[in-house]
Design a protein around this motif. Structure first.
Motif, short mmCIF file in Angstrom:
data_model
loop_
_atom_site.label_atom_id
_atom_site.label_comp_id
_atom_site.label_asym_id
_atom_site.label_seq_id
_atom_site.Cartn_x
_atom_site.Cartn_y
_atom_site.Cartn_z
N TYR A 21 0.99 -1.17 0.08
CA TYR A 21 0.14 -0.01 0.12
C TYR A 21 0.93 1.17 0.11
N THR B 75 -4.47 8.65 2.50
CA THR B 75 -5.22 7.32 2.19
C THR B 75 -4.23 6.37 1.77
N TRP C 139 -3.10 3.35 -0.71
CA TRP C 139 -3.68 2.75 -1.97
C TRP C 139 -2.88 1.68 -2.34
N PRO D 55 -8.88 0.91 -0.78
CA PRO D 55 -7.94 1.68 0.02
C PRO D 55 -8.26 2.04 1.42
#
Length: 402
Positions: free
Chosen positions: A49, A57, A59, A71
């Motif tokens: 991520y 955030t 992702w 996400p």
């Protein structure tokens, strides 16, 4: 996978060696697949991520062979807690680890066991940490070679000026045994004339923050010119006054139609805490001690870069260990809150209340988001924050512990 296997160092060494071999010729879009393949012999499934430009955030990096996960918000998830604290977390069958390039936060790595909770022993966790360290370096290494990983980090189109400026900037965070420097820029997709720079040497830290008048690409070109001129002069051994003068001459020669660039250019002796700086028409940096703003730095004044000012005044300050300098551009303080200018006093109050003595990159992330939440609207200008810390202890909060 058995806990006995994971206490042996060789499976992890084999995984690290396999990952190095697999990624030697891998394209950026193939990295996630190769990381997953290297973790599979250990009985682990790996998912990368990456945090977005806004640092809001996390992702997932897609892999063509599996469905892409959702996400994850930074502020409200286990993965986000790992990103904020840079510490490993065991969560059921999942091991969450910070993904770092040195001390630069890139995102998180999720390792999932095939069945049941992972063994809680230190050998297993140390192996996970070693693997995650290499993955972080591989991400940083592969990003410049294509667009796949860059796209994961973006939630919308970036302006031409932002593309130019971000390509020139150093990593957002650097930590050594004696100092920390970290920065954040907003709006990150529409940066114009803001920029920052730093360089660590044997006994000193050079740092600078820039703000070129104007907007969009022309302002970005001004900042690129100033940054390049000062880098060239610094690497030739010039002092602070000469660095500023090199930027004057570059703007006069190549971009005479631009008005000016404001800047703070500083040099910190990391052995003694002696700070020397030049302030070229820029907002005054704030000195923080024990999480509180104690005063602004008012010396070293001269005209903005690009204007003919050969004055040799250099400001000086003796820092105490643990002191921080908060530098910012006027896009932070000249935005309005309830119809009034936000101002340096509100910035200082907000830092003390929301960031305090948090590690520098997390302090800036929270300060920036808190400031954006209080503005009447989006900033009307670039808003850049930079934190320089002289500390022998800060590194302890910036390194994962397995």
């Amino acid at each position: 996978m058995s806990s006995t296997d994971q206490r042996e160092p060789w499976p992890w060494r084999a995984a690290v060696a396999d990952l190095l071999q697999r990624t030697r010729l891998a394209q950026p879009d193939e990295l996630a697949t190769e990381v997953s393949a290297a973790a599979a012999p250990l009985g682990l499934a790996a998912t990368i991520y990456l945090v977005d430009q806004e640092q809001r955030t996390l992702w997932p990096v897609p892999r063509p062979e599996v469905a892409t996960p959702e996400p994850l918000p930074v502020d409200t998830t286990v993965a986000g807690r790992v990103f904020m604290t840079v510490q490993l977390v065991l969560d059921g069958p999942e091991v969450w680890l910070p993904l770092l390039d040195g001390t630069e936060r890139l995102g998180v790595l999720r390792l999932t066991t095939g069945g049941g909770a992972p063994p809680p022993d230190q050998g297993f966790q140390a192996g996970c940490d070693l693997f995650a360290q290499l993955v972080g370096h591989m991400v940083a290494t592969k990003i410049p070679y294509g667009d796949a990983l860059v796209r994961v980090k973006r939630t919308r189109r970036m302006s031409e000026a932002s593309e130019l400026v971000f390509r020139l900037l150093p990593p957002l965070t650097f930590v050594s045994r004696r100092m920390v420097v970290s920065a954040i820029l907003e709006p990150c997709y529409e940066v114009g004339g803001d920029g920052f720079d730093y360089a660590s040497a044997e006994s000193s830290l050079f740092f600078a923050i820039y703000d070129t008048a104007g907007h969009e690409l022309r302002a970005g070109l001004g900042t690129a010119t100033v940054m390049s001129a000062i880098r060239a002069a610094r690497r030739a051994g010039d002092d602070l006054v000469a660095l500023a003068r090199s930027a004057d001459l570059a703007l006069e020669r190549y971009l005479p139609e631009l008005r000016f660039t404001t800047a703070v250019i500083g040099e910190l002796d990391v052995a003694t805490g002696r700070l020397r700086y030049v302030n070229a028409g820029h907002p005054r940096p704030l000195l923080l001690r024990h999480g509180k703003v104690v005063r602004s730095l008012d010396g070293g004044r001269r005209l903005p870069l690009g204007l003919d000012d050969a004055r040799a005044e250099v400001g000086e300050e003796m820092l105490e260990r643990g002191d921080r300098l908060l530098l910012y551009t006027d896009g932070v303080t000249e935005t309005r809150e309830h119809g009034e200018l936000f101002g340096a006093d509100r910035l200082a109050e907000l830092f003390e209340r929301t960031a305090g003595e948090l590690p520098a990159p997390e302090a800036l992330r929270r300060l920036c988001h808190a400031a954006l939440a209080r503005y009447d609207g989006p900033p009307s200008d670039d808003a850049t924050l930079m934190l320089v810390e002289w500390s022998h202890d800060a590194v302890e909060a910036m390194i994962p512990t397995a």
